[in-house]
Write a protein that holds these residues in place. Structure first.
Motif, short mmCIF file in Angstrom:
data_model
loop_
_atom_site.label_atom_id
_atom_site.label_comp_id
_atom_site.label_asym_id
_atom_site.label_seq_id
_atom_site.Cartn_x
_atom_site.Cartn_y
_atom_site.Cartn_z
N SER A 111 7.80 -9.60 -5.94
CA SER A 111 7.30 -8.51 -5.09
C SER A 111 8.43 -7.58 -4.67
CB SER A 111 6.61 -9.09 -3.85
OG SER A 111 5.50 -9.89 -4.20
N SER A 117 1.02 -5.93 -6.93
CA SER A 117 0.57 -7.32 -7.01
C SER A 117 0.33 -7.76 -8.44
CB SER A 117 -0.71 -7.50 -6.19
OG SER A 117 -1.77 -6.77 -6.77
N SER A 151 -0.47 -11.41 -3.95
CA SER A 151 -0.91 -10.35 -3.02
C SER A 151 0.22 -9.84 -2.14
CB SER A 151 -2.06 -10.87 -2.14
OG SER A 151 -1.58 -11.80 -1.18
N LEU A 152 1.32 -10.61 -2.05
CA LEU A 152 2.46 -10.17 -1.24
C LEU A 152 3.12 -8.93 -1.83
CD1 LEU A 152 4.11 -13.66 -0.56
CD2 LEU A 152 2.81 -12.28 1.06
N SER A 159 6.98 -1.81 -1.53
CA SER A 159 5.54 -1.75 -1.75
C SER A 159 5.11 -0.34 -2.16
CB SER A 159 4.80 -2.17 -0.48
OG SER A 159 3.45 -1.81 -0.55
N ASP A 345 -7.12 -1.28 -3.24
CA ASP A 345 -6.44 -0.83 -2.03
C ASP A 345 -6.26 0.68 -1.98
OD1 ASP A 345 -4.78 -1.05 -4.21
OD2 ASP A 345 -3.02 -1.57 -3.05
N THR A 375 -2.26 -2.94 5.28
CA THR A 375 -1.82 -3.59 4.04
C THR A 375 -2.19 -5.06 4.04
OG1 THR A 375 0.02 -2.02 3.97
CG2 THR A 375 0.14 -3.90 2.50
N GLN A 379 -4.65 -7.12 1.53
CA GLN A 379 -4.34 -8.39 0.86
C GLN A 379 -5.51 -9.36 0.97
OE1 GLN A 379 -0.37 -8.74 3.08
NE2 GLN A 379 0.03 -9.88 1.22
N TYR A 382 -8.33 -8.19 -1.17
CA TYR A 382 -8.04 -8.45 -2.58
C TYR A 382 -8.66 -9.76 -3.05
CZ TYR A 382 -4.54 -5.05 -4.22
OH TYR A 382 -3.91 -3.94 -4.69
N ASN A 390 -7.95 -9.29 -6.97
CA ASN A 390 -7.18 -10.41 -7.50
C ASN A 390 -8.06 -11.45 -8.18
OD1 ASN A 390 -4.71 -9.39 -6.75
ND2 ASN A 390 -4.09 -11.19 -5.59
#
Length: 441
Positions: A111, A117, A151-152, A159, A345, A375, A379, A382, A390
């Motif tokens: 990340s 991600s 997801s981090l 980011s 997102d 954010t 996550q 996601y 995800n």
């Protein structure tokens, strides 16, 4: 027609056009320009799109976007990230659940190189997951580990999502990255604690590495793996330390990071013309996608500003419903969770940011802090069924033996952990705001 009705019509039209399957930036930009032409005539509508393009091209920090994306693809495509996992395999294997813990740490480092991600998911699903399953780790736990860890990428700097938020909220991207670091590490620690406790209570979920296998690795090999595995971390240090000390600006640091990753991959014999071409094409595709999304979001937000739609939403929440500032904030986060079941997102941000950012400002909440809340909520979204981003990435990349039902079940405890993390950042804003206040007094 009242302006609030026009704003509602724009929003509804955008959602309706999305159902046709058109690309997100095309839908948002089309609705924005058509509304501008309708409201202010041909000249006003054309000027709106042109003005937002100039504003976007003049935003110098945006140059960091392709640099960080390129660096992440170089690390991934040249297999430098594989060295990290081999290092974690040897050094954390003797601990119950150690490989799962190492996978979370791998995701944190990836990340810090990529800002997306999808890179962590690709590496986790193709490298870590088969190894974890081969070593009899519980399928549900490790599937959740990879989804939660990847997801981090949208929270830990650099980011890309926070770059987009910075543009829309008109906040310094450096402050947002600093604000995301501690919460991102906190979530990683919470994931590790959960894994360690589960495997401590039930060692069969994450059996330790076979002592005979570990005995075959000499001490010299272990330290060579450590040196090789920490190379990506060294690249990150070479990139960020001069920036933190004030010797380079953000864009310059991004260029240093990209060149360093390329140089290391060449020195290790991992770079070929084919890999370089792949990295360049993927970087161009992702960068152009984000540029179009930001441009569409700026145009959409400009129309909403002209309609004073924020006043209508404020009146609805505060006057008609009589909600307090924290109740409004929680309601906004819940709306992100609901939208995250169907949108990614960036789509969520460009749809509601023109409304929510001014409201957050009006409620006297810190916009940097709110960017972190948004954010973290993304996550969680996601990984929220039925259409969490995800979940389907995992289904596309995981081995056939991992079913979609198992993927859905695997994320339940990790969503719970992330909700705890979100609550901590909401209750204690200094978790996000302490580092920016130290670095940028």
């Amino acid at each position: 027609m009242p302006y609030e009705m026009i704003a509602a019509l724009m929003f509804g039209s955008m959602l309706a056009v999305m159902l046709t399957g058109q690309r997100m930036f095309g839908v948002i930009g089309f609705v924005a320009v058509v509304a501008a032409v309708w409201l202010w005539g041909d000249r006003g509508g054309h000027d709106l799109a042109f003005a937002q393009t100039i504003k976007l091209m003049n935003w110098f920090p945006l140059m960091t976007l392709p640099m960080f994306i390129f660096m992440g693809y170089v690390l991934s495509e040249s297999k430098l990230a594989d060295d990290l996992y081999r290092m974690f395999h040897v050094w954390f294997g003797p601990v119950p659940g150690g490989l799962a813990i190492g996978t979370i740490l791998l995701m944190v480092l990836i990340s810090a190189m990529n800002g997306l991600s999808v890179a962590g998911m690709a590496i986790g699903a193709t490298i870590a997951l088969p190894e974890l399953l081969k070593r009899n780790y519980d399928k549900l736990m490790v599937t959740g580990v990879i989804q939660a860890g990847s997801s981090l990428g949208i929270l830990v700097p650099p980011s890309v999502v926070l770059v987009l938020y910075a543009m829309i909220a008109r906040q310094p991207v450096t402050h947002l990255w600093a604000a995301g670091l501690v919460p991102g590490l906190m979530l990683a620690v919470l994931f590790i604690l959960y894994i360690w406790l589960r495997c401590r209570m039930n060692p069969a979920l994450g059996p330790a590495i076979d002592p005979e296998e570990l005995a075959q690795v000499t001490t010299r090999e272990k330290y060579m793996l450590l040196l090789s595995g920490l190379m990506p971390l060294a690249i990150f240090a070479v990139m960020m330390v001069p920036f933190v000390l004030g010797y380079t600006r953000l864009v310059e640091s991004a260029v240093v990071g990209a060149i360093s990753a390329l140089a290391v991959s060449v020195a290790k014999g991992r770079m070929t013309w084919a890999i370089l071409e792949t990295c360049t094409k993927k970087t161009l595709a992702i960068s152009c996608m984000f540029l179009w999304i930001i441009l569409a979001a700026l145009a959409f937000g400009a129309v909403f500003d002209g309609l004073r739609a924020v006043d209508f939403v404020r009146q609805l929440f505060m006057d008609n419903l009589g909600l307090g500032r924290w109740e409004i904030l929680i309601l906004m986060q819940v709306s992100f969770l609901l939208m995250g079941m169907f949108l990614d997102d960036t789509a969520m941000l460009v749809i509601v940011a023109p409304l929510y950012v001014p409201i957050v400002q009006m409620l006297e909440f810190n916009l940097i802090w709110y960017g972190v809340l948004y954010t973290i909520t993304c996550q969680i979204a996601y990984m929220t069924p039925p259409f969490g981003y995800n979940l389907f990435l995992m289904r596309a990349m995981a081995p056939n033996e991992v079913t979609l039902t198992e993927i859905y079940r695997s994320i339940i405890p990790f969503v719970g952990v992330m909700i705890i993390g979100l609550g901590l950042v909401m209750a204690f804003p200094q978790i996000a705001l302490w580092l920016p206040s130290v670095l940028f007094p």
